[in-house]
Design a protein around this motif. Structure first.
Motif, mmCIF file in Angstrom:
data_model
loop_
_atom_site.group_PDB
_atom_site.id
_atom_site.type_symbol
_atom_site.label_atom_id
_atom_site.label_comp_id
_atom_site.label_asym_id
_atom_site.label_seq_id
_atom_site.Cartn_x
_atom_site.Cartn_y
_atom_site.Cartn_z
ATOM 1 N N ILE B 364 23.588 90.057 119.517
ATOM 2 C CA ILE B 364 24.965 90.391 119.908
ATOM 3 C C ILE B 364 25.264 91.855 119.581
ATOM 4 C CG2 ILE B 364 27.388 89.951 119.335
ATOM 5 C CD1 ILE B 364 26.434 86.964 118.916
ATOM 6 N N GLU B 365 24.911 92.263 118.373
ATOM 7 C CA GLU B 365 25.149 93.660 117.982
ATOM 8 C C GLU B 365 24.395 94.607 118.914
ATOM 9 O OE1 GLU B 365 25.514 92.560 113.232
ATOM 10 O OE2 GLU B 365 23.804 93.714 113.965
ATOM 11 N N ALA B 366 23.138 94.244 119.185
ATOM 12 C CA ALA B 366 22.329 95.101 120.039
ATOM 13 C C ALA B 366 22.914 95.156 121.447
ATOM 14 C CB ALA B 366 20.892 94.581 120.074
ATOM 15 N N LYS B 367 23.450 94.026 121.909
ATOM 16 C CA LYS B 367 24.020 93.963 123.254
ATOM 17 C C LYS B 367 25.240 94.892 123.368
ATOM 18 C CE LYS B 367 24.108 91.958 127.319
ATOM 19 N NZ LYS B 367 24.656 90.776 127.942
ATOM 20 N N ILE B 368 26.072 94.864 122.332
ATOM 21 C CA ILE B 368 27.246 95.753 122.348
ATOM 22 C C ILE B 368 26.773 97.208 122.422
ATOM 23 C CG2 ILE B 368 29.243 96.558 121.025
ATOM 24 C CD1 ILE B 368 29.344 93.749 119.752
ATOM 25 N N ASP B 400 26.820 86.032 127.907
ATOM 26 C CA ASP B 400 26.264 84.887 128.638
ATOM 27 C C ASP B 400 26.324 83.590 127.847
ATOM 28 O OD1 ASP B 400 25.595 86.597 130.712
ATOM 29 O OD2 ASP B 400 23.674 87.113 129.782
ATOM 30 N N GLY B 401 27.436 83.347 127.210
ATOM 31 C CA GLY B 401 27.605 82.082 126.509
ATOM 32 C C GLY B 401 27.128 82.101 125.071
ATOM 33 N N LEU B 402 26.440 83.171 124.674
ATOM 34 C CA LEU B 402 25.963 83.260 123.292
ATOM 35 C C LEU B 402 27.136 83.481 122.332
ATOM 36 C CD1 LEU B 402 23.415 83.369 121.543
ATOM 37 C CD2 LEU B 402 23.364 85.833 121.899
ATOM 38 N N ALA B 403 28.123 84.246 122.800
ATOM 39 C CA ALA B 403 29.300 84.543 121.982
ATOM 40 C C ALA B 403 30.462 84.796 122.932
ATOM 41 C CB ALA B 403 29.037 85.768 121.120
ATOM 42 N N PRO B 404 31.693 84.674 122.442
ATOM 43 C CA PRO B 404 32.834 84.971 123.315
ATOM 44 C C PRO B 404 32.867 86.451 123.703
ATOM 45 C CG PRO B 404 33.554 84.576 121.060
ATOM 46 C CD PRO B 404 32.117 84.203 121.119
ATOM 47 N N ASP B 405 33.431 86.749 124.856
ATOM 48 C CA ASP B 405 33.519 88.131 125.326
ATOM 49 C C ASP B 405 34.303 88.988 124.340
ATOM 50 O OD1 ASP B 405 32.296 87.059 127.441
ATOM 51 O OD2 ASP B 405 33.907 87.412 128.898
ATOM 52 N N GLU B 406 33.958 90.264 124.300
ATOM 53 C CA GLU B 406 34.687 91.205 123.453
ATOM 54 C C GLU B 406 35.302 92.282 124.329
ATOM 55 O OE1 GLU B 406 35.120 91.045 120.262
ATOM 56 O OE2 GLU B 406 33.614 89.576 119.645
ATOM 57 N N THR B 407 36.478 92.771 123.898
ATOM 58 C CA THR B 407 37.044 93.925 124.583
ATOM 59 C C THR B 407 37.472 94.948 123.541
ATOM 60 O OG1 THR B 407 38.824 94.714 125.992
ATOM 61 C CG2 THR B 407 39.287 92.759 124.690
ATOM 62 N N TYR B 408 37.335 96.233 123.883
ATOM 63 C CA TYR B 408 37.666 97.262 122.908
ATOM 64 C C TYR B 408 38.786 98.178 123.395
ATOM 65 C CZ TYR B 408 33.586 95.381 120.718
ATOM 66 O OH TYR B 408 32.707 94.516 120.139
ATOM 67 N N VAL B 409 39.518 97.728 124.414
ATOM 68 C CA VAL B 409 40.671 98.507 124.849
ATOM 69 C C VAL B 409 41.928 97.651 124.684
ATOM 70 C CG1 VAL B 409 39.421 99.977 126.464
ATOM 71 C CG2 VAL B 409 40.299 97.789 127.235
ATOM 72 N N GLY B 410 43.078 98.308 124.662
ATOM 73 C CA GLY B 410 44.336 97.586 124.579
ATOM 74 C C GLY B 410 44.869 97.497 123.160
ATOM 75 N N GLU B 411 45.937 96.698 123.014
ATOM 76 C CA GLU B 411 46.602 96.554 121.724
ATOM 77 C C GLU B 411 45.712 95.776 120.755
ATOM 78 O OE1 GLU B 411 49.950 97.414 120.747
ATOM 79 O OE2 GLU B 411 49.544 98.798 122.398
ATOM 80 N N ASP B 444 34.107 78.344 122.454
ATOM 81 C CA ASP B 444 35.296 79.177 122.661
ATOM 82 C C ASP B 444 36.564 78.471 122.209
ATOM 83 O OD1 ASP B 444 33.624 81.043 123.582
ATOM 84 O OD2 ASP B 444 34.136 80.836 125.703
ATOM 85 N N TYR B 445 36.509 77.921 120.997
ATOM 86 C CA TYR B 445 37.650 77.170 120.474
ATOM 87 C C TYR B 445 38.616 78.123 119.787
ATOM 88 C CZ TYR B 445 40.374 74.059 117.504
ATOM 89 O OH TYR B 445 41.408 73.404 116.888
ATOM 90 N N THR B 446 39.909 77.882 120.007
ATOM 91 C CA THR B 446 40.905 78.527 119.160
ATOM 92 C C THR B 446 42.025 77.547 118.907
ATOM 93 O OG1 THR B 446 42.279 80.474 118.807
ATOM 94 C CG2 THR B 446 42.202 79.617 121.035
ATOM 95 N N SER B 447 42.558 77.564 117.695
ATOM 96 C CA SER B 447 43.598 76.600 117.352
ATOM 97 C C SER B 447 44.962 77.195 117.683
ATOM 98 C CB SER B 447 43.524 76.268 115.872
ATOM 99 O OG SER B 447 44.058 77.334 115.111
ATOM 100 N N PRO B 448 45.978 76.333 117.850
ATOM 101 C CA PRO B 448 47.316 76.839 118.164
ATOM 102 C C PRO B 448 47.832 77.847 117.132
ATOM 103 C CG PRO B 448 47.229 74.464 118.476
ATOM 104 C CD PRO B 448 45.911 74.866 117.906
ATOM 105 N N THR B 449 47.558 77.591 115.861
ATOM 106 C CA THR B 449 48.041 78.527 114.830
ATOM 107 C C THR B 449 47.384 79.898 115.003
ATOM 108 O OG1 THR B 449 48.184 76.650 113.342
ATOM 109 C CG2 THR B 449 48.356 78.829 112.355
ATOM 110 N N ALA B 450 46.079 79.887 115.221
ATOM 111 C CA ALA B 450 45.370 81.150 115.400
ATOM 112 C C ALA B 450 45.842 81.843 116.671
ATOM 113 C CB ALA B 450 43.862 80.899 115.467
#
Lengths: 324, 465, 411
Positions: B364-368, B400-411, B444-450
């Motif tokens: 993952i690190e290498a992919k980024i 590709d399903g190994l980890a959730p997508d990352e974005t580095y722009v925006g708030e 790709d789970y996230t809880s309502p609190t999170a």
């Protein structure tokens, strides 16, 4: 702080908690006693402060893991035995291997130092500790190595106190080993060992093979360290087995040695149990918030400081006579 | 006359010393020589000094470079500040293997538009001053840092990173990395410890709807304390009572602290347990709690608390733990069915390395870094600052399903990763060699609190002064 | 006295710091070399001026201060202490309490370096003298374990005193190497940022380097002078035969306490400088391994000698770097062609299932990782020096010197 006081009040009112505390303390103290005893045996017969005791512990536990679970040697050829007996044979083989390694260490690194300043020899063992521990860690690798003890999760519940089967066995084994060593010290080799401890040159003049005594001492110490490593690495202590942090346990046993007296085997036992029970007591009763985290871990050292202020040579140690 | 030979001797000795230093220098073409040239990393550069200007003048490649990218030799050098001898070495060794394998496959397939990627790995031993020292050593050799192990360690080099304009990927999941005040030169990835605790504990409550109490314990430091800060937040939100709080109690090398945490958990009678520590300590705490007669609760902990050896064939706690434990993961486990996981499996099996989960982190690190380098190449600026800018403008990095997508722009709040994976221990799979002991149950789970959590600063502050 | 350099006509001349012309010239040359390092003017040595080497050399200078302290206690007075890391920690936290920012959530008074640096030494010395009576009461090997206890107790206190240390595994930033007269905004001299000194451009690291080397030189002079005084001789007499020393009228208790105090003072200064130079330090930094490193320094360098403390510091600080470079070189040979590659391949493994003494394939599979090799070499050096060369690097140097002293009539 207040929560700590509440716990204290509840705990003192509760006799069962006290009994549990003592049992836990004895169980842990047995590990310290085994380590301290090996340490003292080395010191008594070779005048070496062995800072490599932690490395011996980690190595012993690793060898047990290797023989008992990875290789299953020689148990795999002894299929007529029940499984627990196979395991025991494997462990004994591993402990013998550990003892041989102890002899090897002494021959290679410490024999050339005979007659040098005690301090220099002690620092040699620091170097040995670094080398042996690093290589053991490389062998242990990335995951903890289980030791495959046959007692599993079995726990004896007496109602007022609970104790794991492994702890019962551990205490029994410790008592047996204590007896064996007491007996051994009265045997011919044991007497020779005590003579060597008293005065190397005179012992030699009387026909004692001092070199062999050194080997025997290191073998016994490595064996005991292996046993301590075994019981430290199984349920309920570190259920998953031996890992790269196992060797650090020896640093907890140093105060036990000093409390008992560097040159006293009964002192090592007393010191071991004293530190075990003191830690357990701190764990049960000294739960005040202001003590922060990890206070039980230094109770042994604090106890050591107090003992040294009163008796600078430990509870049962021999006072040093200063001659001109 | 006695004076003279001594003079001679001293000069000779001095000469010998100088020669020795010089000799060491000459043999060391890949590191020190490169540092002197400040631009290139190959031996060729030493014979015929190529300056950056010369490389830029070449019309074929209109790419700006400064450190760590050598167009002539066709190499890109990336630094890894890894803990290879400290407490996290078991994990980081495997992560580095992930890097190695990933880049080897990229290089085989033509590299970054023909440039081969090579790694400069340094062992920090998880000591801050060594970390800073090695940063200093690598900064004049590498275009960016593929990872930087440890939070206080990364904080320690953060101001230098900003002053030097170099990119680093933190190898820790501290929530502070999502704070724009801190992460100007960092690209974090994966769900932070704090959010992870919110996810997992809320998930546990869906498995045990009647639970009203929780016990928490952890190792000290940003890892345990950030995680448990999240646990306390989610407990409040869900109305769970924290009946034991052993945050920061567990020290791996101190057996008494394991007993302390285990006694605390067992004595509290909690229905849910959240323990964030290292795997062996986790095994100790769980085992001692069992020995004290504590059972029936649901257990979980931050990702690094788990290790398949906990349920290995000779582990006495395997069976009860398999019943009680929920595995939190920043990436999908080894055996998961996704193209990303398949790629990792292929790489590792081709190299003949044993199956483990943590390669994924390296990949993952290498992919980024891969995406950042490609973007920098596109932009024609492969300087350290160029790669940094490229990474910071990545809109989406997919795995590709190994980890959730990352974005580095925006708030910051939009960028914050809230997605994670949840698995259950898999005794049969581990014994049969078909999995690494984890069966994926939630992707790709996230809880309502999170989900509702508004990020404005780190859950647990690493105070500066 | 030309031509008869070893003829001294006065006790002062015999005991002088630089009692031969050679020493004077060599020291001058050495200082000149050191002073020019950051400017990279000497061919062959210019790599020392790069940022990472400046950092290594500055760390060496800091370690020299600490090593000189332990050398006074262990090498000179013969008291084995494993507690050096504890006193360094005390120094560091004194420094941060006095020098840390005032308005931050953590403890700090915002005082300038000329207060916090000496205070770091003084507080460490006071604590050294305070624990001294326990330590002095026990002797020999008991002392080693008592001081070992200090490290563990100190570790516990540092980890739990969050408002001072920042907390376990978290740590805090230490006051930078900046000189202020009082609490003014702009430091008078900032040793951490680039600037111009006497018309010459100097980087921040070069400035810290000069400062730290100067401090190391001052402390070297202090230690060297102490060794030549009544106090130094008293220390040595206690080391060599404590009872004989007492009979001669040396106050054993008092001098041991003094040795503890002075040694802790050096350690405190060294710890404060180390923390300040690194900037962020976690409380676990002051652990047993640091103490062992200092023991290794004085043993490898040569116990009881000032030169040894310096040589040993350089050796221990630079060793990891040299081993790392060596394995990298080995790897490049192994990956290359020809006979050398075949030999190197025996020692180094480059793929997971390759066998070799050192495994550069990120450490899984057989073979030691580079870091582990480092530790093994470290341990073996400690053992090797004690067995084969008890006088350490200084001993080797002595033998070289004596060989050439009598040359060509050496035998």
């Amino acid at each position: 702080m207040t929560s700590g006081l509440v716990v204290l009040a509840q705990a003192t009112a509760d006799g069962n908690a006290f009994a549990q505390m003592i049992v836990d303390g004895i169980s842990f103290g047995a590990i310290y006693a085994l380590l301290a005893m090996g340490f003292v045996i080395i010191f008594k017969s070779t005048s070496v402060i062995n800072f490599a005791h932690g490395a011996l512990t980690g190595l012993g536990a690793f060898l047990i893991a290797a023989f008992a679970t990875v290789l299953d040697f020689p148990g795999r050829y002894l299929t007529f035995l029940p499984e627990w007996a196979q395991w025991t044979v494997n462990v004994l083989t591993a402990l013998v291997a550990a003892a041989l390694f102890g002899i090897l260490l002494e021959r290679v690194f410490l024999r050339p130092m005979v007659g040098e300043a005690l301090f220099a020899v002690a620092i040699v063992t620091l170097g040995v500790d670094i080398v042996v521990r690093t290589i053991t860690n490389d062998w242990i690798g990335t995951q903890p190595r289980p030791l495959g003890a046959p007692w599993g999760l079995a726990v004896v519940d007496l109602g007022w106190v609970r104790i794991a089967w492994s702890e019962v066995i551990q205490i029994l084994v410790t008592i047996i080993l204590l007896g064996a060593i007491a007996f051994f010290l009265r045997s011919r080799t044991g007497v020779a060992m005590r003579a060597t401890a008293f005065d190397q040159e005179t012992a030699r003049a009387q026909g004692v093979n001092v070199g062999r005594i050194f080997s025997v001492a290191w073998a016994i110490a490595a064996f005991l360290a292996g046993v301590a490593g075994l019981f430290y690495s199984i349920f309920p202590r570190r259920a998953t087995g031996v890992d790269q942090a196992t060797a650090f346990i020896a640093f907890r046993a140093f105060p036990a040695v000093i409390i008992g007296g560097l040159d006293s085997i009964p002192g090592a036992v007393v010191g071991g149990f004293a530190v075990g029970i003191a830690e357990s007591a701190a764990n049960t009763y000294l739960t005040f918030d202001f003590l922060g985290n990890g206070f039980p871990g230094i109770v042994g050292y604090l106890l050591m400081m107090v003992v040294l202020l009163i008796r600078p040579y430990g509870l049962l140690g021999t006072p040093e006579i200063r001659r001109v | 006359m006695r004076n003279k030979p001594k003079w001679l001797a001293l000069f000779l000795v001095l000469g010998l010393v100088l020669a020795a230093c010089g000799g060491g220098e000459g043999g060391d073409t890949t590191t020190t020589a490169a540092a002197e040239e400040e631009a290139t990393t190959t031996a060729a550069a030493e014979e015929e000094p190529t300056t950056t200007a010369a490389a830029e003048e070449e019309p074929a490649a209109e790419i700006a470079t400064d450190v760590g990218v050598d167009l002539e030799a066709g190499t890109i050098t990336i630094g890894l500040l890894s803990d290879l001898s400290g407490p996290f070495s078991p994990l980081v060794q495997v992560i580095n293997t992930g890097h190695d394998l990933y880049w080897a496959s990229v290089n085989e397939a033509g590299g970054i538009n023909g440039l081969n990627v090579q790694l400069e790995v340094r062992d920090t031993g998880y000591v801050v001053d060594t970390h800073v020292q090695l940063y200093e050593e690598l900064k004049s050799q590498v275009v960016a840092f593929g990872h930087s192990t440890g939070s206080p360690h990364t904080v320690a080099i953060n101001s230098s990173l900003q002053a030097d304009g170099i990119l680093a990927i933190p190898l820790t999941w501290y929530s502070g990395w999502s704070d724009p005040a801190i992460n100007a030169n960092l690209v974090p990835h994966g769900v932070p410890y704090c959010i992870e605790a919110m996810n997992m504990i809320e998930y546990l409550t869906t498995q045990a709807p009647d639970a009203t109490t929780i016990a928490i314990a952890s190792s000290p430091g940003d890892y345990g304390q950030d995680s448990n800060a999240g646990a306390v937040l989610v407990a409040e939100a869900l109305g769970l009572e924290v009946v034991y709080d052993g945050t920061g109690t567990i020290v791996a090398t101190d057996p008494a602290t394991l007993a302390e945490a285990a006694n605390g958990i067992a004595g509290s009678g909690a229905e849910l347990v959240w323990v964030t520590t290292d795997p062996t300590s986790f095994g100790g705490v769980y085992g001692q709690a069992l020995a004290a007669g504590f059972s029936g609760a649901l257990w979980s902990g931050a990702g690094p608390s788990w290790n398949p050896a906990l349920i290995g064939p000779d582990s006495p706690i395997a069976e009860p733990l398999a019943n009680d434990f929920y595995i939190s993961q920043y990436y999908a486990p080894w055996a998961a069915d996704s193209p990303g996981n398949q790629m990792v499996r292929d790489l590792v099996e081709a190299a003949g390395a044993p199956p483990l989960d943590y390669y994924a982190e390296g990949v993952i690190e290498a992919k980024i870094m891969h995406e950042a380098l490609l973007a920098a190449y596109e932009a024609g600026d492969m300087t350290q600052a160029g790669v940094l800018a490229a990474a910071k403008s990545l809109e989406s990095v997919t795995f590709d399903g190994l980890a959730p997508d990352e974005t580095y722009v925006g708030e910051a709040n939009d960028r914050l990763q809230r997605l994670q994976f949840i698995s259950r221990p898999d005794l049969e799979g581990l014994a049969g060699g078909t999995s690494t002991g984890a069966t994926l149950i939630e992707s790709d789970y996230t809880s309502p609190t999170a989900e509702a959590y508004q990020f404005d600063a780190a859950c647990f502050a690493l105070e500066a002064g | 006295m030309r031509g008869r350099p070893l003829l001294y006509t006065s006790y002062q001349a015999d005991q002088a710091l630089l009692n031969t012309t050679t020493k004077k010239v060599m020291l001058g040359l050495l200082l000149l070399v050191v002073a020019t390092i950051p400017f990279q003017v000497i061919p062959g040595l210019d790599f020392l001026g790069s940022d990472d080497w400046l950092r290594l050399l500055s760390t060496t200078a800091i370690f020299v201060v600490g090593a000189l302290g332990l050398n006074l206690l262990t090498g000179l007075a013969g008291q084995v202490s494993l507690g050096h890391a504890f006193f360094m920690g005390v120094g560091a936290y004194t420094a941060v309490w006095l020098g840390g920012p005032e308005d931050a959530p953590l403890l700090g008074l915002g005082l300038p370096i000329w207060i916090w640096l000496p205070a770091a030494g003084i507080v460490a010395a006071l604590i050294g003298v305070a624990v001294g009576p326990t330590a002095v009461r026990v002797r020999g090997l008991y002392l080693a374990i008592v001081t070992l206890g200090l490290v563990f107790i100190g570790d516990y206190v540092f980890r739990n005193w969050d408002s001072l240390s920042g907390g376990a595994q978290v740590g805090r930033d230490f006051p930078p190497l900046q000189f202020r007269l009082w609490k003014e905004e702009e430091p008078l001299i900032d040793f951490t940022t680039p600037g111009t000194w006497f018309g010459v451009e100097v980087s921040g690291l070069a400035k810290s380097f000069f400062l730290l080397v100067t401090i190391a030189v001052v402390f070297t002079l202090l230690a060297k002078n102490l060794q030549r005084t009544r106090v130094g001789r008293a220390f040595m007499s206690i080391r060599d035969r404590d009872i004989a020393a007492e009979i001669m009228g040396v106050d054993e208790f008092g001098y041991k306490l003094l040795a503890f105090g002075i040694s802790s003072f050096f350690a405190g200064i060294s710890g404060a400088l180390l923390a300040s130079f690194v900037v962020r330090v976690i409380p676990e930094r002051w652990d047993l391994f640091l103490s062992v490193q200092f023991i290794a320094i004085i043993l490898i360098g040569g116990a009881g000698t000032v030169t040894g403390a310096i040589l040993g510091s350089a050796f221990v600080v630079l060793l990891p770097r040299l081993v790392g470079d060596f394995t990298q070189w080995l790897q490049s040979v192994a990956l290359g062609e020809g006979f050398g590659s075949a030999i190197a391949n025996v020692f180094v493994a480059t793929t997971p299932n390759d066998f070799g003494l050192v495994n550069t394939f990120a450490g899984i599979g057989p073979g030691l990782s580079v870091a582990q090799l480092n530790l093994v070499i470290y341990g073996l050096l400690i053992i090797g020096f004690l067995i084969f060369e008890p006088l350490g690097l200084y001993g080797i140097w002595l033998r070289i010197r004596n060989y050439w002293k009598g040359w060509p009539f050496t035998y």
